[in-house]
Design a protein around this motif. Sequence first.
Motif, PDB file in Angstrom:
ATOM      1  N   PHE A  38       0.827  -1.197   0.000  1.00 22.15           N
ATOM      2  CA  PHE A  38       0.000   0.000   0.000  1.00 22.15           C
ATOM      3  C   PHE A  38       0.867   1.256   0.000  1.00 22.15           C
ATOM      4  N   THR A  39       1.935   1.241   0.772  1.00 19.59           N
ATOM      5  CA  THR A  39       2.819   2.403   0.837  1.00 19.59           C
ATOM      6  C   THR A  39       3.451   2.683  -0.522  1.00 19.59           C
ATOM      7  N   ALA A  40       3.909   1.630  -1.192  1.00 27.12           N
ATOM      8  CA  ALA A  40       4.498   1.799  -2.525  1.00 27.12           C
ATOM      9  C   ALA A  40       3.453   2.311  -3.511  1.00 27.12           C
ATOM     10  N   GLY A  41       2.238   1.775  -3.432  1.00 24.38           N
ATOM     11  CA  GLY A  41       1.179   2.236  -4.326  1.00 24.38           C
ATOM     12  C   GLY A  41       0.805   3.677  -4.077  1.00 24.38           C
ATOM     13  N   ASN A  42       0.707   4.046  -2.796  1.00 23.30           N
ATOM     14  CA  ASN A  42       0.378   5.438  -2.464  1.00 23.30           C
ATOM     15  C   ASN A  42       1.477   6.389  -2.921  1.00 23.30           C
ATOM     16  N   ALA A  43       2.719   5.934  -2.816  1.00 20.36           N
ATOM     17  CA  ALA A  43       3.839   6.767  -3.257  1.00 20.36           C
ATOM     18  C   ALA A  43       3.747   7.028  -4.757  1.00 20.36           C
TER      19      ALA A  43
ATOM     20  N   VAL B  44       7.599   1.404   7.757  1.00 18.23           N
ATOM     21  CA  VAL B  44       7.516   0.923   6.378  1.00 18.23           C
ATOM     22  C   VAL B  44       8.000   1.960   5.376  1.00 18.23           C
ATOM     23  N   ASP B  45       8.077   3.228   5.779  1.00 14.63           N
ATOM     24  CA  ASP B  45       8.605   4.254   4.874  1.00 14.63           C
ATOM     25  C   ASP B  45      10.023   3.926   4.426  1.00 14.63           C
ATOM     26  N   VAL B  46      10.806   3.291   5.309  1.00 18.17           N
ATOM     27  CA  VAL B  46      12.234   3.107   5.047  1.00 18.17           C
ATOM     28  C   VAL B  46      12.499   2.196   3.857  1.00 18.17           C
ATOM     29  N   PRO B  47      11.972   0.958   3.831  1.00 22.01           N
ATOM     30  CA  PRO B  47      12.249   0.134   2.653  1.00 22.01           C
ATOM     31  C   PRO B  47      11.691   0.714   1.367  1.00 22.01           C
TER      32      PRO B  47
ATOM     33  N   ILE C 171      12.876   3.227  -3.807  1.00 18.88           N
ATOM     34  CA  ILE C 171      12.679   4.339  -4.741  1.00 18.88           C
ATOM     35  C   ILE C 171      14.024   4.977  -5.070  1.00 18.88           C
ATOM     36  N   ASN C 172      14.835   5.207  -4.055  1.00 17.59           N
ATOM     37  CA  ASN C 172      16.151   5.805  -4.278  1.00 17.59           C
ATOM     38  C   ASN C 172      17.036   4.931  -5.163  1.00 17.59           C
ATOM     39  N   ALA C 173      16.848   3.607  -5.063  1.00 17.14           N
ATOM     40  CA  ALA C 173      17.642   2.671  -5.861  1.00 17.14           C
ATOM     41  C   ALA C 173      17.102   2.504  -7.275  1.00 17.14           C
ATOM     42  N   GLY C 174      15.954   3.130  -7.564  1.00 20.78           N
ATOM     43  CA  GLY C 174      15.372   3.029  -8.880  1.00 20.78           C
ATOM     44  C   GLY C 174      14.558   1.775  -9.114  1.00 20.78           C
ATOM     45  N   VAL C 175      14.292   1.017  -8.059  1.00 19.51           N
ATOM     46  CA  VAL C 175      13.520  -0.211  -8.183  1.00 19.51           C
ATOM     47  C   VAL C 175      12.030   0.086  -8.248  1.00 19.51           C
ATOM     48  N   LEU C 176      11.571   1.046  -7.439  1.00 17.05           N
ATOM     49  CA  LEU C 176      10.166   1.443  -7.412  1.00 17.05           C
ATOM     50  C   LEU C 176      10.014   2.876  -7.912  1.00 17.05           C
TER      51      LEU C 176
END
Length: 419
Positions: free
Chosen positions: A126-131, A149-152, A157-162
């Motif tokens: 959900f956090t990734a989707g909301n982001a 959960v913000d941390v992973p 996101i910083n690594a370009g994965v999400l």
Amino acid sequence: MFKPTLFALFLAISTLSAQPIVIRGGTVLDGKGGVQRNRDITVEGSRISRVTPGKGAATYDLSHYTLMPGWIDTHVHLSGHFPTNPGRGRGGNRGDATAAAGSGPGRGRGRGGAGNAGVDAESALFTAGNAYTTLLAGFTTVQSLGAAVDVPVRDLINAGVLPGPRILTALRVIRETTGTPEQIREEVRKLKTEGADVIKVYGTQSIRTGGGASMTDEQILAACSEAKAVGLRSVVHAQAASGAKAAAKAGCNQVEHGSMIDDEALTLMAEHNILFDPNFTVFHRFEATQSQFNYNAEGAGWMLKGAGMTAIAMKKAMEHHIRMVLGTDAGAGVHGYNADEFVYRVKEGGQAPMDAIISGTSLAAESLSMQDRIGSIADGMEADLVAVDGNPLSDITAVRRVVFVMKGGKVYKNSTQRP
């Protein structure tokens, strides 16, 4: 012959991928109050290399739109969401795990908050989707206040994965139950070592329970002074004036909400140059999604009055020349509607459209100590750009019509019917 041919092909592809991107803006708001017409923003890698008069071909022709720096929301709760299984309880559980104390506007479900060492898969998804939803709405940087959960999600996101906005997080909240002033100082130091970007202090109760004082002045002083000592910023949840006064006296950086703030508190904030972040959108979205929360009649009543109270507080703050950054308090039901905050600040808070835009660009960047990287369109800045259909200076609702989003030189949205 085989190896040289492959090498030549590799060089050609590398050269092509490294080509500058030119974005043509018809009207360009630079984030600091300036307005330019027909400008080319040249992007090399993740940065803006130069801004020049429009000339020749452009990679992305946005000459019929208004171009701005990527927007910044200084107060979100990315993990907040409504439950997928109604039988597990509706709403009322905050992404920053403060529901147990009955604090603050609702976030829907948001497990993985303070005191939870683990992060469950549903919350992470959900956090990734909301982001991602927030990014597509034009917000390229957010401050999440905050959940484990913000941390992973931040790191992926910083690594370009999400795909998602830049995330700064508080990890969890400091409140009256954190302990004595010395225990609070210890917790601040711990948060620093765990990678927190900011310290969130819950100085008063939620508006739903009247917003009265919850932490002592000594506790707030301990949190903010220790944050400063370890090089972190501090923001204070303060519905009532008492929390804002304590925050100003303690040298905290920013006051959140302030729906019940008074002139005495605002005078202190002005003297100490404290930033103010009133929030409209969370209240208006509650009006639209009220049936999905399980608040009692008193709590719901306060939420329904919140926007009107915030309008009064904001007008008082402008009279005191308080600098206001843009934050939405986005949680369940709010993600993706973040740009509505611009609209409500102009139409209900009485703020000038340009000032509202600045509050969500250069001033918000300054509040995050990131003004040298984001928040404005200029040579050397991160290539965070958002374009809207219309001109928000004459029609603030144009911010709801996002047609183009670039973050760090990468295009995530382009509905302009052009390349």
